[in-house]
Design a protein around this motif. Structure first.
Motif, mmCIF file in Angstrom:
data_model
loop_
_atom_site.group_PDB
_atom_site.id
_atom_site.type_symbol
_atom_site.label_atom_id
_atom_site.label_comp_id
_atom_site.label_asym_id
_atom_site.label_seq_id
_atom_site.Cartn_x
_atom_site.Cartn_y
_atom_site.Cartn_z
ATOM 1 N N VAL A 1 0.845 -1.199 0.000
ATOM 2 C CA VAL A 1 0.000 0.000 0.000
ATOM 3 C C VAL A 1 0.876 1.242 0.000
ATOM 4 N N ARG A 2 0.687 2.092 -1.018
ATOM 5 C CA ARG A 2 1.362 3.402 -0.987
ATOM 6 C C ARG A 2 0.423 4.388 -0.305
ATOM 7 N N ALA A 3 0.800 4.802 0.887
ATOM 8 C CA ALA A 3 0.030 5.786 1.644
ATOM 9 C C ALA A 3 0.766 7.123 1.615
ATOM 10 N N ASP A 4 0.102 8.160 2.093
ATOM 11 C CA ASP A 4 0.747 9.471 2.195
ATOM 12 C C ASP A 4 0.871 9.825 3.670
ATOM 13 N N PHE A 5 2.006 9.474 4.242
ATOM 14 C CA PHE A 5 2.292 9.787 5.638
ATOM 15 C C PHE A 5 3.288 10.946 5.743
ATOM 16 N N ASN A 6 3.249 11.843 4.798
ATOM 17 C CA ASN A 6 4.156 13.001 4.805
ATOM 18 C C ASN A 6 3.617 14.046 5.788
ATOM 19 N N VAL A 7 3.728 13.725 7.065
ATOM 20 C CA VAL A 7 3.123 14.529 8.125
ATOM 21 C C VAL A 7 4.124 15.551 8.670
ATOM 22 N N PRO A 8 3.612 16.657 9.233
ATOM 23 C CA PRO A 8 4.529 17.632 9.848
ATOM 24 C C PRO A 8 5.079 17.113 11.178
ATOM 25 N N LEU A 9 6.377 17.301 11.372
ATOM 26 C CA LEU A 9 7.045 16.860 12.595
ATOM 27 C C LEU A 9 7.707 18.038 13.297
ATOM 28 N N ASP A 10 7.714 17.991 14.630
ATOM 29 C CA ASP A 10 8.440 18.970 15.432
ATOM 30 C C ASP A 10 9.226 18.193 16.489
ATOM 31 N N ASN A 11 10.547 18.148 16.304
ATOM 32 C CA ASN A 11 11.405 17.368 17.204
ATOM 33 C C ASN A 11 10.923 15.925 17.342
ATOM 34 N N GLY A 12 10.565 15.345 16.199
ATOM 35 C CA GLY A 12 10.164 13.950 16.195
ATOM 36 C C GLY A 12 8.724 13.699 16.607
ATOM 37 N N GLU A 13 7.982 14.764 16.941
ATOM 38 C CA GLU A 13 6.577 14.631 17.331
ATOM 39 C C GLU A 13 5.680 15.053 16.172
ATOM 40 N N ILE A 14 4.669 14.244 15.878
ATOM 41 C CA ILE A 14 3.721 14.572 14.812
ATOM 42 C C ILE A 14 2.799 15.684 15.293
ATOM 43 N N THR A 15 2.723 16.776 14.547
ATOM 44 C CA THR A 15 1.886 17.915 14.967
ATOM 45 C C THR A 15 0.499 17.901 14.314
ATOM 46 N N ASN A 16 0.330 17.110 13.262
ATOM 47 C CA ASN A 16 -0.985 16.966 12.619
ATOM 48 C C ASN A 16 -1.035 15.583 11.966
ATOM 49 N N ASP A 17 -1.944 14.731 12.461
ATOM 50 C CA ASP A 17 -1.989 13.343 11.968
ATOM 51 C C ASP A 17 -3.099 13.121 10.938
ATOM 52 N N ASN A 18 -3.601 14.193 10.333
ATOM 53 C CA ASN A 18 -4.731 14.066 9.399
ATOM 54 C C ASN A 18 -4.442 13.061 8.283
ATOM 55 N N ARG A 19 -3.232 13.096 7.737
ATOM 56 C CA ARG A 19 -2.923 12.189 6.625
ATOM 57 C C ARG A 19 -2.917 10.728 7.073
ATOM 58 N N ILE A 20 -2.509 10.486 8.302
ATOM 59 C CA ILE A 20 -2.555 9.123 8.823
ATOM 60 C C ILE A 20 -4.012 8.700 9.004
ATOM 61 N N GLN A 21 -4.816 9.597 9.553
ATOM 62 C CA GLN A 21 -6.245 9.297 9.754
ATOM 63 C C GLN A 21 -6.926 8.966 8.427
ATOM 64 N N VAL B 1 -0.754 -6.205 5.393
ATOM 65 C CA VAL B 1 -0.595 -4.820 4.933
ATOM 66 C C VAL B 1 0.866 -4.389 5.036
ATOM 67 N N VAL B 2 1.470 -4.071 3.894
ATOM 68 C CA VAL B 2 2.844 -3.552 3.868
ATOM 69 C C VAL B 2 2.782 -2.126 3.326
ATOM 70 N N LEU B 3 3.073 -1.163 4.190
ATOM 71 C CA LEU B 3 2.895 0.256 3.870
ATOM 72 C C LEU B 3 4.190 0.919 3.424
ATOM 73 N N PHE B 4 4.072 1.731 2.368
ATOM 74 C CA PHE B 4 5.180 2.560 1.884
ATOM 75 C C PHE B 4 4.747 4.022 1.942
ATOM 76 N N SER B 5 5.668 4.909 2.294
ATOM 77 C CA SER B 5 5.408 6.349 2.222
ATOM 78 C C SER B 5 6.738 7.095 2.211
ATOM 79 N N HIS B 6 6.694 8.316 1.681
ATOM 80 C CA HIS B 6 7.849 9.194 1.838
ATOM 81 C C HIS B 6 7.565 10.134 3.007
ATOM 82 N N LEU B 7 8.595 10.826 3.468
ATOM 83 C CA LEU B 7 8.462 11.860 4.483
ATOM 84 C C LEU B 7 9.533 12.902 4.220
#
Length: 396
Positions: free
Chosen positions: A18-38, A54-60
């Motif tokens: 599965v190609r997902a879009d997990f290109n989420v915003p990070l701040d010091n390794g913490e996800i600040t908005n998980d909308n794309r994961i949701q 399920v084998v997931l691929f995404s860029h970040l």
């Protein structure tokens, strides 16, 4: 031709890439908005329910050096995904090799595995971003079928979307299906009246979108910084407002071809400095002082745009009406957002980017029929361009 969707596939016992879009915003390794994961959850949960693996691929982000790797690991995504799915997500800190292969071979039905950031492959010759044939073939060899659910990268010809599709039966995930239905529907067969609202800074960013929508929409409302190039093309004095001098002839040509379809601001909020703190005046478009710049549409323009939206059956909005990041110049964007959100019996779509962020920040996300997860992909789709990631999905 209709495309295959994930629920068209037999998934039981199969390893589903599965190609997902997990290109989420990070701040010091913490996800600040998980909308794309949701947004990716429905497709993942469907595969789990059907006893697929399920084998997931995404860029970040963009990985250009070894130093980028630590900052752009997908491990925080794996942790958040585990919480949202209420199951352990296997994370493999590799994009190829024995560790990855053995982890996938050891999976049970219904388990989920996340591969490390596909852009790690870009350090050595941009293998992911340039769709290296060997890489696409290798990733495809790890599974039985492929599901592309990453609309945000559908305009890119990458190994993790188009490359894998070349070698496996490919279906759209549920998020990709929504994007094809809503954004694609606007381009192919909108219910009328159809009103498009375009904002943002530059005409040059949206030439193709304007040209295509002029052939589709009944009205095209233009705000944001890009409006002032059109106003200047009409002979208006725009003071120090944003102007693309080299696009004036194009703006004149578009206005002529539009035959009245284009609606421009009638007033604006002007100030001396590009700042939230200076003195602000609301003036007619015909009365912008030579030493001031407009940073938002005014209240009369909000009323005009709301009037143009009355009775619309399809609305697509892309781009803010002003510098909405500054509180004093956010009212135009808020006003337009409210006007669209209040429409009854209309299909209302936000084409990603800053307007999507604005709607979410303002609390209007649930009032729209669809908010696209793609910025550049949405724009190219609205231009009528066939996106590589969608083209590569198998036909029914």
């Amino acid at each position: 031709m209709a495309k295959k969707i994930v629920n068209d596939l037999q998934l039981k016992g199969k390893t589903v890439l599965v190609r997902a879009d997990f290109n989420v915003p990070l701040d010091n390794g913490e996800i600040t908005n998980d909308n794309r994961i949701q947004q990716a959850l429905p497709t993942i949960q469907h595969i789990i329910k059907e006893d697929g693996k399920v084998v997931l691929f995404s860029h970040l982000g963009k990985v250009k050096s070894e130093d980028d790797k630590a900052e752009l690991s997908l491990r925080p995504v794996a942790n958040r995904l585990s919480e949202l799915l209420s199951t352990d997500v296997i994370f493999v800190d590799a994009t190829r090799g024995e560790e990855l292969e053995e982890a996938i071979q050891s999976m049970n039905e219904g388990e989920v595995l996340l591969v490390q950031n596909t852009r790690y492959e870009d350090i050595d010759g941009k293998k992911e971003s340039k769709n290296d044939p060997e890489l696409g073939q290798y990733w495809a060899s790890l599974g039985d079928v492929f599901v592309n659910d990453a609309f945000g990268t559908a305009h890119r010809n990458h190994a993790s979307n188009v490359g894998i599709s070349t070698h496996l039966e490919t279906a759209a995930g549920f998020l990709m299906e929504k994007e094809m239905k809503f954004i694609g529907g606007v381009v192919d067969n909108p219910e009328r009246p159809f009103v498009a609202i375009l904002g943002g800074a530059k005409v040059s960013d949206k030439i193709g979108v304007i040209e295509n929508l002029l052939t589709k929409a009944d009205k095209v409302l233009i705000g944001g910084g890009m409006a002032y190039t059109f106003l200047k093309a009409q002979g208006k004095e725009i003071g120090q407002s944003l102007l693309e001098e080299d696009k004036l002839d194009l703006a004149k040509d578009l206005l002529e071809r539009a035959e009245g379809k284009i609606v421009l601001p009638v007033d604006g909020k002007v100030t001396k400095e590009f700042s939230n703190d200076g003195e602000i005046k609301e003036v007619s478009i015909d009365e912008i002082p030579s030493d001031l710049q407009a940073l938002d549409i005014g209240s009369k323009t909000v009323e005009l745009f709301a009037k143009e939206l009355e009775g619309a059956k399809t609305v697509v909005w892309n781009g803010p009406m002003g510098v909405f990041e500054m509180e004093n110049f956010a009212q135009g964007t808020i006003g337009v957002c409210k006007a669209i959100a209040s429409l009854q019996d209309a299909t209302t779509i936000i084409g990603g980017g800053d307007s999507a962020a604005a709607a979410m920040e303002l609390g209007f996300a649930d009032e729209f029929s669809h908010i696209s997860t793609g910025g550049g992909a949405s724009l190219e789709y609205l231009e009528g361009i066939e996106l590589p990631g969608i083209k590569a999905i198998s036909n029914k």
